[in-house]
Design an enzyme around this catalytic site. Sequence first.
Site, PDB file in Angstrom:
ATOM      1  N   GLY A  36       0.822  -1.206   0.000  1.00 31.49           N
ATOM      2  CA  GLY A  36       0.000   0.000   0.000  1.00 31.49           C
ATOM      3  C   GLY A  36       0.855   1.253   0.000  1.00 31.49           C
ATOM      4  O   GLY A  36       0.604   2.202   0.740  1.00 31.49           O
ATOM      5  N   ARG A  40       0.249   5.789  -1.699  1.00 28.60           N
ATOM      6  CA  ARG A  40      -0.365   7.012  -1.164  1.00 28.60           C
ATOM      7  C   ARG A  40      -0.423   6.943   0.359  1.00 28.60           C
ATOM      8  O   ARG A  40      -0.121   5.914   0.955  1.00 28.60           O
ATOM      9  CB  ARG A  40      -1.783   7.185  -1.723  1.00 28.60           C
ATOM     10  CG  ARG A  40      -2.705   6.013  -1.456  1.00 28.60           C
ATOM     11  CD  ARG A  40      -4.029   6.134  -2.214  1.00 28.60           C
ATOM     12  NE  ARG A  40      -4.884   4.976  -2.049  1.00 28.60           N
ATOM     13  CZ  ARG A  40      -5.762   4.821  -1.064  1.00 28.60           C
ATOM     14  NH1 ARG A  40      -5.900   5.784  -0.169  1.00 28.60           N
ATOM     15  NH2 ARG A  40      -6.507   3.743  -0.983  1.00 28.60           N
ATOM     16  N   ASN A  48       1.122  -2.582   5.262  1.00 28.11           N
ATOM     17  CA  ASN A  48       0.354  -1.357   5.432  1.00 28.11           C
ATOM     18  C   ASN A  48      -0.953  -1.334   4.637  1.00 28.11           C
ATOM     19  O   ASN A  48      -1.897  -0.642   5.013  1.00 28.11           O
ATOM     20  CB  ASN A  48       1.229  -0.152   5.026  1.00 28.11           C
ATOM     21  CG  ASN A  48       0.442   1.118   4.870  1.00 28.11           C
ATOM     22  OD1 ASN A  48      -0.032   1.690   5.845  1.00 28.11           O
ATOM     23  ND2 ASN A  48       0.265   1.558   3.634  1.00 28.11           N
ATOM     24  N   SER A  61      -4.907  -0.599  13.795  1.00 30.20           N
ATOM     25  CA  SER A  61      -5.634   0.655  13.975  1.00 30.20           C
ATOM     26  C   SER A  61      -6.143   0.732  15.396  1.00 30.20           C
ATOM     27  O   SER A  61      -6.369  -0.299  16.051  1.00 30.20           O
ATOM     28  CB  SER A  61      -6.822   0.731  13.008  1.00 30.20           C
ATOM     29  OG  SER A  61      -7.714   1.772  13.354  1.00 30.20           O
ATOM     30  N   TYR A  82     -14.029  -4.265   9.598  1.00 33.62           N
ATOM     31  CA  TYR A  82     -12.724  -3.603   9.532  1.00 33.62           C
ATOM     32  C   TYR A  82     -12.008  -3.695  10.884  1.00 33.62           C
ATOM     33  O   TYR A  82     -10.834  -4.079  10.959  1.00 33.62           O
ATOM     34  CB  TYR A  82     -12.911  -2.148   9.133  1.00 33.62           C
ATOM     35  CG  TYR A  82     -11.660  -1.311   9.169  1.00 33.62           C
ATOM     36  CD1 TYR A  82     -10.710  -1.385   8.154  1.00 33.62           C
ATOM     37  CD2 TYR A  82     -11.419  -0.431  10.228  1.00 33.62           C
ATOM     38  CE1 TYR A  82      -9.563  -0.609   8.194  1.00 33.62           C
ATOM     39  CE2 TYR A  82     -10.277   0.343  10.277  1.00 33.62           C
ATOM     40  CZ  TYR A  82      -9.350   0.258   9.251  1.00 33.62           C
ATOM     41  OH  TYR A  82      -8.203   1.024   9.295  1.00 33.62           O
ATOM     42  N   ALA A  87     -12.505  -5.824  13.236  1.00 27.36           N
ATOM     43  CA  ALA A  87     -12.161  -7.222  13.506  1.00 27.36           C
ATOM     44  C   ALA A  87     -10.838  -7.600  12.842  1.00 27.36           C
ATOM     45  O   ALA A  87     -10.011  -8.305  13.435  1.00 27.36           O
ATOM     46  CB  ALA A  87     -13.281  -8.138  13.030  1.00 27.36           C
ATOM     47  N   LYS A 112      -8.390  -5.573  12.103  1.00 27.32           N
ATOM     48  CA  LYS A 112      -7.294  -4.854  12.755  1.00 27.32           C
ATOM     49  C   LYS A 112      -6.980  -5.465  14.118  1.00 27.32           C
ATOM     50  O   LYS A 112      -5.809  -5.533  14.526  1.00 27.32           O
ATOM     51  CB  LYS A 112      -7.648  -3.371  12.881  1.00 27.32           C
ATOM     52  CG  LYS A 112      -7.735  -2.653  11.538  1.00 27.32           C
ATOM     53  CD  LYS A 112      -6.457  -2.800  10.731  1.00 27.32           C
ATOM     54  CE  LYS A 112      -6.475  -2.034   9.431  1.00 27.32           C
ATOM     55  NZ  LYS A 112      -5.194  -2.138   8.678  1.00 27.32           N
ATOM     56  N   ILE A 154      -5.426   9.679  11.856  1.00 32.39           N
ATOM     57  CA  ILE A 154      -4.328  10.226  11.064  1.00 32.39           C
ATOM     58  C   ILE A 154      -4.910  10.849   9.795  1.00 32.39           C
ATOM     59  O   ILE A 154      -5.746  10.233   9.116  1.00 32.39           O
ATOM     60  CB  ILE A 154      -3.296   9.137  10.694  1.00 32.39           C
ATOM     61  CG1 ILE A 154      -2.844   8.380  11.952  1.00 32.39           C
ATOM     62  CG2 ILE A 154      -2.112   9.759   9.963  1.00 32.39           C
ATOM     63  CD1 ILE A 154      -2.177   9.228  13.008  1.00 32.39           C
TER      64      ILE A 154
END
Length: 240
Positions: free
Chosen positions: A10, A13, A80, A132, A145, A147, A149, A182
């Site tokens: 990733g 960007r 990432n 996260s 999502y 779960a 992380k 972030i």
Amino acid sequence: MVEKKILITGASRGLGLAISKILSKEYTLILHATRKESFTHIEPGSHLLCADLNDRQELNEFCNRLKKEHGDTLVAVINNAGITLDKSLIYQPENDIDRILQVNLKAPVMICKAAMKIFTLKKRGVIINVSSVVGETGNAFQAVYAATKAGLIAFSKSLAKEVAALNQEHAIRILSISPGFIETDMTDRIPEAEKQKFLTAIPANRFGSVNEVAEVVAFLVSDKASYINGTNIHINGGLL
């Protein structure tokens, strides 16, 4: 001087791009994105290794190429890449659920498996899985999502213990980091009212930058962090 390569998934960007800019000062980079066209900036001397992590065949080919083309010089992996498809679980299509699980959890696990085959021979290497804050706090409309992380945190801790159980004489470290709010293009899509709600819950009274997270990653992959292993690092301004 022996070449030292770091894989960043990733990397086209946001956080991945910020990490690549900082790590390029000391390492040769292997940069991942779904496709080459995703890159608007590539650090000089970097290698591109593109794949759709949601495609199991492409993921397998990616892992095979990583071992074959870069195994001799790979020293670290930064997992990432990730996606979020925010929606109430009641209305979330199964295809979306499968995609989040595949990209955010299954792909990092398989990339770690490939990296461990390299690192166990050298008895040295670093893996950083990007989790996260919601992996610990949870968040409405991000159940799947969150779960994935949370899974990365548990996976990283377990893999670190597994390495030690298999070989006590090693310098392999597995970590996860949990960024909070972030500022990235992903968070730019969050409604302003929701952002303000988060801001009031952050003791630092501001949102973080990708460069702040990237600097932590640069420290963690270095020998200066040689005694940091099997743990999750919070980078969230106090948001918990």
